[in-house]
Write a protein that holds these residues in place. Structure first.
Motif, PDB file in Angstrom:
ATOM      1  N   THR A  66       1.100  -1.276  -0.003  1.00  6.99           N
ATOM      2  CA  THR A  66      -0.172  -0.153  -0.068  1.00  6.99           C
ATOM      3  C   THR A  66       0.445   1.193   0.275  1.00  6.99           C
ATOM      4  O   THR A  66       1.735   1.493   0.544  1.00  6.99           O
ATOM      5  CB  THR A  66      -0.854   0.051   1.093  1.00  6.99           C
ATOM      6  OG1 THR A  66      -1.761  -1.050   1.072  1.00  6.99           O
ATOM      7  CG2 THR A  66      -1.973   1.048   1.165  1.00  6.99           C
ATOM      8  N   TYR A  67       0.633   2.092  -1.238  1.00  8.38           N
ATOM      9  CA  TYR A  67       1.523   3.163  -0.770  1.00  8.38           C
ATOM     10  C   TYR A  67       0.257   4.706  -0.634  1.00  8.38           C
ATOM     11  O   TYR A  67      -1.141   4.372  -1.161  1.00  8.38           O
ATOM     12  CB  TYR A  67       1.848   3.400  -2.485  1.00  8.38           C
ATOM     13  CG  TYR A  67       3.455   2.549  -2.646  1.00  8.38           C
ATOM     14  CD1 TYR A  67       4.308   3.140  -2.588  1.00  8.38           C
ATOM     15  CD2 TYR A  67       2.739   1.768  -2.776  1.00  8.38           C
ATOM     16  CE1 TYR A  67       5.474   2.353  -2.344  1.00  8.38           C
ATOM     17  CE2 TYR A  67       4.232   0.519  -2.835  1.00  8.38           C
ATOM     18  CZ  TYR A  67       5.160   0.903  -2.962  1.00  8.38           C
ATOM     19  OH  TYR A  67       6.587  -0.378  -3.612  1.00  8.38           O
ATOM     20  N   CYS A  68       0.768   5.754  -0.141  1.00  6.40           N
ATOM     21  CA  CYS A  68       0.043   6.843  -0.139  1.00  6.40           C
ATOM     22  C   CYS A  68       0.886   7.876  -0.773  1.00  6.40           C
ATOM     23  O   CYS A  68       2.074   7.707  -0.967  1.00  6.40           O
ATOM     24  CB  CYS A  68       0.498   7.704   1.908  1.00  6.40           C
ATOM     25  SG  CYS A  68      -0.966   8.688   1.703  1.00  6.40           S
ATOM     26  N   PHE A  69      -0.049   8.948  -1.985  1.00  6.95           N
ATOM     27  CA  PHE A  69       0.370   8.837  -2.815  1.00  6.95           C
ATOM     28  C   PHE A  69      -0.366  10.392  -2.808  1.00  6.95           C
ATOM     29  O   PHE A  69      -1.472  11.076  -2.431  1.00  6.95           O
ATOM     30  CB  PHE A  69       0.193   9.069  -4.503  1.00  6.95           C
ATOM     31  CG  PHE A  69       0.025   7.252  -5.052  1.00  6.95           C
ATOM     32  CD1 PHE A  69       1.562   7.358  -5.310  1.00  6.95           C
ATOM     33  CD2 PHE A  69      -0.258   6.568  -4.396  1.00  6.95           C
ATOM     34  CE1 PHE A  69       2.773   5.762  -5.776  1.00  6.95           C
ATOM     35  CE2 PHE A  69      -0.288   4.674  -4.606  1.00  6.95           C
ATOM     36  CZ  PHE A  69       1.449   5.310  -5.276  1.00  6.95           C
ATOM     37  N   PHE A  70       0.310  11.634  -2.850  1.00 10.17           N
ATOM     38  CA  PHE A  70       0.388  12.875  -2.680  1.00 10.17           C
ATOM     39  C   PHE A  70      -0.165  14.125  -3.926  1.00 10.17           C
ATOM     40  O   PHE A  70       0.983  13.820  -4.637  1.00 10.17           O
ATOM     41  CB  PHE A  70       1.328  13.757  -1.258  1.00 10.17           C
ATOM     42  CG  PHE A  70       0.635  13.175  -0.521  1.00 10.17           C
ATOM     43  CD1 PHE A  70       0.377  13.630   0.862  1.00 10.17           C
ATOM     44  CD2 PHE A  70       2.272  12.192  -0.053  1.00 10.17           C
ATOM     45  CE1 PHE A  70       0.049  12.737   2.193  1.00 10.17           C
ATOM     46  CE2 PHE A  70       1.464  11.446   1.607  1.00 10.17           C
ATOM     47  CZ  PHE A  70       1.469  11.613   2.464  1.00 10.17           C
ATOM     48  N   GLN A  82      -7.245  11.788 -13.450  1.00 15.16           N
ATOM     49  CA  GLN A  82      -6.022  11.620 -13.416  1.00 15.16           C
ATOM     50  C   GLN A  82      -5.307  12.216 -11.811  1.00 15.16           C
ATOM     51  O   GLN A  82      -5.116  13.714 -11.889  1.00 15.16           O
ATOM     52  CB  GLN A  82      -4.942  11.245 -14.502  1.00 15.16           C
ATOM     53  CG  GLN A  82      -4.995  11.134 -16.101  1.00 15.16           C
ATOM     54  CD  GLN A  82      -3.966  10.744 -16.936  1.00 15.16           C
ATOM     55  OE1 GLN A  82      -2.808  11.264 -16.410  1.00 15.16           O
ATOM     56  NE2 GLN A  82      -3.577   9.290 -17.957  1.00 15.16           N
ATOM     57  N   PHE A  83      -4.573  11.655 -11.490  1.00 11.86           N
ATOM     58  CA  PHE A  83      -4.333  12.264 -10.174  1.00 11.86           C
ATOM     59  C   PHE A  83      -2.851  12.639  -9.975  1.00 11.86           C
ATOM     60  O   PHE A  83      -2.302  11.440 -10.609  1.00 11.86           O
ATOM     61  CB  PHE A  83      -4.449  10.703  -8.992  1.00 11.86           C
ATOM     62  CG  PHE A  83      -3.814  11.537  -7.476  1.00 11.86           C
ATOM     63  CD1 PHE A  83      -4.305  12.161  -6.612  1.00 11.86           C
ATOM     64  CD2 PHE A  83      -2.705  11.607  -7.148  1.00 11.86           C
ATOM     65  CE1 PHE A  83      -4.650  12.900  -5.866  1.00 11.86           C
ATOM     66  CE2 PHE A  83      -2.234  11.582  -5.456  1.00 11.86           C
ATOM     67  CZ  PHE A  83      -2.960  12.741  -4.510  1.00 11.86           C
ATOM     68  N   ILE A  84      -1.827  13.538 -10.242  1.00 10.67           N
ATOM     69  CA  ILE A  84      -0.786  14.198 -10.345  1.00 10.67           C
ATOM     70  C   ILE A  84       0.216  13.718  -8.869  1.00 10.67           C
ATOM     71  O   ILE A  84       0.324  14.654  -8.225  1.00 10.67           O
ATOM     72  CB  ILE A  84      -0.571  15.292 -10.998  1.00 10.67           C
ATOM     73  CG1 ILE A  84      -1.675  15.358 -12.348  1.00 10.67           C
ATOM     74  CG2 ILE A  84       0.495  15.534 -11.625  1.00 10.67           C
ATOM     75  CD1 ILE A  84      -1.916  14.310 -13.499  1.00 10.67           C
ATOM     76  N   VAL A  85       1.273  12.960  -9.106  1.00  7.91           N
ATOM     77  CA  VAL A  85       1.893  12.522  -8.133  1.00  7.91           C
ATOM     78  C   VAL A  85       3.080  13.788  -7.987  1.00  7.91           C
ATOM     79  O   VAL A  85       4.068  13.625  -9.169  1.00  7.91           O
ATOM     80  CB  VAL A  85       2.054  11.286  -8.392  1.00  7.91           C
ATOM     81  CG1 VAL A  85       3.205  11.107  -6.489  1.00  7.91           C
ATOM     82  CG2 VAL A  85       1.366  10.205  -7.759  1.00  7.91           C
ATOM     83  N   THR A  86       3.190  14.168  -6.421  1.00  5.09           N
ATOM     84  CA  THR A  86       3.913  14.978  -6.371  1.00  5.09           C
ATOM     85  C   THR A  86       4.847  14.604  -5.349  1.00  5.09           C
ATOM     86  O   THR A  86       6.138  15.075  -5.508  1.00  5.09           O
ATOM     87  CB  THR A  86       3.526  16.298  -5.829  1.00  5.09           C
ATOM     88  OG1 THR A  86       2.930  16.691  -4.846  1.00  5.09           O
ATOM     89  CG2 THR A  86       2.564  17.139  -6.832  1.00  5.09           C
ATOM     90  N   SER A  87       4.506  14.018  -4.397  1.00  3.51           N
ATOM     91  CA  SER A  87       5.454  13.321  -3.753  1.00  3.51           C
ATOM     92  C   SER A  87       4.583  11.742  -3.141  1.00  3.51           C
ATOM     93  O   SER A  87       3.036  12.033  -3.541  1.00  3.51           O
ATOM     94  CB  SER A  87       5.878  14.217  -2.417  1.00  3.51           C
ATOM     95  OG  SER A  87       4.261  13.837  -1.428  1.00  3.51           O
ATOM     96  N   PHE A  88       4.667  10.701  -2.889  1.00  2.77           N
ATOM     97  CA  PHE A  88       4.569   9.554  -1.763  1.00  2.77           C
ATOM     98  C   PHE A  88       5.338   8.435  -1.156  1.00  2.77           C
ATOM     99  O   PHE A  88       6.294   9.307  -0.623  1.00  2.77           O
ATOM    100  CB  PHE A  88       4.637   8.549  -3.540  1.00  2.77           C
ATOM    101  CG  PHE A  88       5.931   8.058  -3.684  1.00  2.77           C
ATOM    102  CD1 PHE A  88       6.202   7.099  -2.964  1.00  2.77           C
ATOM    103  CD2 PHE A  88       6.412   8.883  -4.363  1.00  2.77           C
ATOM    104  CE1 PHE A  88       7.815   6.122  -2.918  1.00  2.77           C
ATOM    105  CE2 PHE A  88       7.931   8.725  -4.538  1.00  2.77           C
ATOM    106  CZ  PHE A  88       8.565   7.196  -4.071  1.00  2.77           C
ATOM    107  N   ARG A  89       4.967   8.286   0.045  1.00  2.00           N
ATOM    108  CA  ARG A  89       4.902   7.344   0.980  1.00  2.00           C
ATOM    109  C   ARG A  89       4.016   5.550   0.653  1.00  2.00           C
ATOM    110  O   ARG A  89       3.080   5.864   0.827  1.00  2.00           O
ATOM    111  CB  ARG A  89       5.186   7.592   1.933  1.00  2.00           C
ATOM    112  CG  ARG A  89       3.866   7.273   2.722  1.00  2.00           C
ATOM    113  CD  ARG A  89       3.593   8.319   3.822  1.00  2.00           C
ATOM    114  NE  ARG A  89       2.793   7.790   5.041  1.00  2.00           N
ATOM    115  CZ  ARG A  89       2.298   9.472   5.307  1.00  2.00           C
ATOM    116  NH1 ARG A  89       2.767  10.700   5.092  1.00  2.00           N
ATOM    117  NH2 ARG A  89       1.221  10.096   5.356  1.00  2.00           N
TER     118      ARG A  89
END
Length: 812
Positions: A66-70, A82-89
């Motif tokens: 599982t990832y959390c995309f910001f 669409q979800f444009i990702v700037t950072s993730f964890r």
């Protein structure tokens, strides 16, 4: 304090989606750009679907994790939301059992449930973060062998290190693409580098200048005269001088002044020269710069000059060519060649052909219309005659060596060599087998095959490429360098052709008689007047092949529009016409001209042409475009010019991506949307990018707003790109200013003096840098463009430049 504030802001958590991977739609191995679909477990966005498409620069996302995309949801015109990702964890397990299950999964080879339980029992429920921050803690786990401990840490770093680095880089203000580039450079040492020596980024990561690294250094308290900051400033100024001004070295005093200005810019603290000098000496001890007398070099440029000189001496030391043919045999063969080709060589051309055949090396130079191409043709024809070898490469068996090796800096220049000689010619990069990462297949251990090497357009060859070429020249190969010393120097550092000619150490023939002028070429007449620093009295008078339209900067766009419209009405294709300008910005700049010219030469008024928008630029089938990035695997290089032949929308192909296909002289290259930064429109291009090419029609605006770039060699190079018709637009005064400005941007090189030293056996060892005062000299660091080529078309007989103009009196 700033760092804590940044962390606090991050904890507020912007829009996010949490979920696990379903399917990867696209993944770029080089820059890690990813398009994939996930199943959503949680989100704080106003989004009700159970699945979402996310895009961004990401590592390979593992299934079942599982990832959390910001980032943010954005509406794509074709693909929807669409979800444009700037950072993730990555979401790590939070319970003891969850951590045990994770550590005993297939990701961790050789770690079973019992070993995982032992790790958690010893290190606690935050064992993963503790191991990442202090891997030696694994030594406290009972019965855990060192090899398995290392395997656990390496696996955690592989799957967690990137996430940690990306989060940290995001907090420091780096975007996802640049963050990924930094991580790809340093891998698991990323956090250590950015936190302990952020100035290292200046040396190692393309796209990060001193200012960006200095901002990061300030956040970490590395300010003022911190050694790392001073070293980065020195290195940055040397790189700037080589890349933007073409210098091979900087005088020590100039370097000190430039670095001091850079470090004190917008800062209150004064930096002492002595502090900078200490770090220059330290950089030299580290091998990152080289000092010789009061000159400071980047090592690659220093050794390129030294290596080139050494190899030229090696070639010149060959003595077997001088008396290989009696003069009577040469003259007899030359006479037979003149009869066969129906030509009569002038004395200087005969001298050039004889010197080329009887010397290990020849420099052949001359302006337009002086017969350089005729001489090259004569050299290869006579070489084949005297050595009894065929010029037809198909006549040679597989194991036989074809003696003729012809090369040029650009594909178009190489194509012109093939057309004029009938022999195969290639780019220098392709000849040497460039692998795209700075290395070549051909070198001193794997030299070129052949007997005679002819290089055209040598003025475009920089010091680094010249070094790479000459070290691949084998023993007993003759070398002929051809070029026009009055053209612009190479985009890269150095001025190889000018320095070799000025050394007077190499056999040289200068062609001065003008032959094409006899055919009525006033363009050639204009070029040679400019070469001497003047302008003809008939500059603004209509000629059969050139004209000058007086207009102001504000009228340039409309004037070019009318000229091109008339050319289009007469049936001339976009590839027939090339607008050349020296600058990109402004009302008469390249960017503005390309917008105007696209609507004239390739409009889409009825919406019938496929087109694709990329940022502010719209690309259409039929557009003329310029390649900006080398693609050796596709034989397409920076500066090549081509035409968009196809556009495919994502819904039309299996890759589910927008794609553009460009044809470069028959070589088709495909670009997906994320690759479109590699091309740009080329209806109008810079003079630098036109070098090595000829165009049937050249339109060249010259106005005083170009002042910073107006110089004699730029104007000379631009007008000599015209094969049949030249149309100048603008202000006569601007033309006069440019022609008078010569040698104001002389490059700092030592090739000439090194060549003289080694050939006179007077070369001494490098002199260590000393900090005495050196004469101060102002160095202007200007942006330059890379070379370019274009494929000319013919069929313009009985036409003059005035046929392309509206005769309505708007532009007297």
């Amino acid at each position: 304090m700033k760092e804590q504030e940044s962390l606090d802001l991050f904890k507020e958590e912007p829009t996010y989606v949490k979920g696990h991977h379903l399917v990867t739609i696209f993944y770029n191995e080089q820059n890690l750009y990813t398009v994939m679909r996930i199943r959503i477990e949680e989100t704080n966005a106003n989004y009700e679907d159970k699945e979402a498409v996310i895009t961004g620069y990401l590592p390979k996302i593992h299934e079942q994790e599982t990832y959390c995309f910001f980032g943010d949801f954005k509406e794509h015109p074709k693909f929807g939301k669409q979800f444009i990702v700037t950072s993730f964890r990555k979401e790590m397990p939070q319970t003891k059992q969850g951590i045990i299950t994770y550590l005993s999964s297939d990701l961790f080879k050789g770690i079973g449930v019992k070993t995982a339980e032992s790790i958690v029992d010893t290190l606690g429920e935050n064992s993963i973060s503790r191991i990442l921050s202090k891997p030696s803690l694994l030594e406290t786990v009972p019965k855990l062998p060192p090899d398995k401990a290392k395997s656990v840490y390496d696996t955690l770093m592989k799957h967690q290190g990137l996430e940690q680095a990306m989060i940290a880089l995001n907090e420091y203000g780096f975007g996802p693409q640049l963050s990924m580039k930094i991580y790809q450079t340093y891998k698991e040492t990323t956090l250590d580098i950015i936190q302990n020596n952020p100035y290292q980024l200046v040396e190692d990561v393309e796209g990060i200048g001193f200012g960006r690294a200095d901002d990061l250094g300030s956040q970490l308290g590395l300010t003022g005269n911190h050694p790392d900051r001073l070293k980065a400033g020195c290195f940055y100024i040397l790189e700037l001088a080589s890349q933007q001004a073409g210098h091979v070295y900087l005088d020590l005093q100039v370097l000190l002044e430039k670095v001091k200005d850079l470090l004190e810019e917008n800062k209150k603290e004064e930096i002492e020269f002595s502090s900078i000098a200490e770090q220059i000496i330290q950089l030299e001890e580290e091998g990152k710069i080289i000092g010789e007398e009061k000159k400071v070099y980047l090592p690659s440029l220093y050794f390129s000059e030294k290596g080139l000189v050494r190899n030229i001496k090696r070639i010149l030391d060959q003595t077997e060519y001088k008396d290989q043919f009696p003069e009577s045999e040469f003259l007899l063969a030359l006479g037979d060649l003149e009869d066969r080709l129906g030509v009569q060589y002038a004395p200087s051309q005969k001298e050039a052909i004889q010197t080329a055949l009887m010397s290990p090396m020849l420099m052949l130079t001359g302006g337009p219309g002086t017969g350089k191409t005729t001489v090259i043709k004569g050299i290869v024809e006579l070489y084949g005659e005297l050595h009894g070898c065929s010029l037809d490469s198909s006549m040679y068996k597989k194991e036989e060596v074809f003696p003729f090796v012809l090369a040029a800096p650009t594909g178009r220049a190489a194509k012109r060599m093939t057309e004029s000689t009938g022999l195969p010619a290639v780019t220098i990069h392709r000849l040497l087998g460039w692998n795209g990462s700075g290395g070549f297949d051909r070198d001193e251990d794997n030299p070129l095959s052949g007997k005679i090497l002819i290089v055209d357009e040598t003025s475009m060859v920089d010091i680094w490429l010249a070094h790479q070429l000459f070290k691949a020249v084998p023993e007993h190969m003759q070398v002929i360098l051809v070029g026009d010393e009055d053209q612009l120097p190479s985009v890269g550092p150095g001025q190889v052709l000018k320095d070799l000619l000025a050394s007077e150490c190499i056999p040289t023939v200068r062609l001065t008689d003008i032959y094409r002028q006899a055919e009525g070429s006033s363009i050639i007449e204009l070029a040679h007047e400019i070469k001497k620093g003047g302008l003809p009295e008939n500059l603004t008078m209509q000629q059969n092949d050139r004209s000058f339209i007086k207009c102001t900067q504000g009228q340039i766009g409309e004037a070019i529009k009318k000229v091109v419209l008339n050319a289009k009405k007469k049936g001339y294709a976009p590839m027939d016409i090339q607008v050349l300008a020296p600058m990109y910005r402004g009302p008469a700049g390249i960017d503005r001209m390309n917008v105007i010219l696209q609507e004239i030469l390739n409009p889409n008024s009825e919406g019938r042409r496929k087109e694709l928008k990329f940022g502010e630029v719209v690309y259409r089938i039929g557009d003329k475009v310029l390649q900006l990035v080398n693609q050796p695997e596709n034989h397409v290089y920076n500066g090549d010019m081509g035409e968009i032949v196809s556009i495919f929308y994502a819904k039309e192909n299996t890759e589910k991506q927008d794609m553009i296909v460009v044809s470069f002289d028959g070589i088709e290259t495909t670009y997906t949307r994320q690759d479109l930064h590699q091309i740009t429109h080329a209806f109008c291009c810079s003079v630098h990018k036109s070098q090595g090419s000829e165009f049937p029609i050249v339109i060249m605006p010259i106005v005083k707003s170009y002042y910073r770039m107006l110089r004699r060699n730029l104007i000379y190079t631009g007008i000599t790109r015209s094969k049949q018709f030249l149309i100048l637009l603008g202000e006569v005064e601007a033309m006069e200013i440019g022609v008078k400005r010569n040698d104001e941007l002389l490059r700092q090189t030592t090739l000439q003096e090194k060549l003289k030293e080694i050939l006179s056996d007077s070369e001494g060892p490098p002199v260590e840098i000393k900090m005495e005062e050196a004469e101060e000299e102002e160095i202007s660091l200007l942006y330059t463009d890379r070379m370019n080529e274009i494929d000319p078309l013919i069929g313009m007989e009985n036409v003059t430049p005035y046929d392309f103009m509206e005769k309505d009196g708007d532009y007297p």
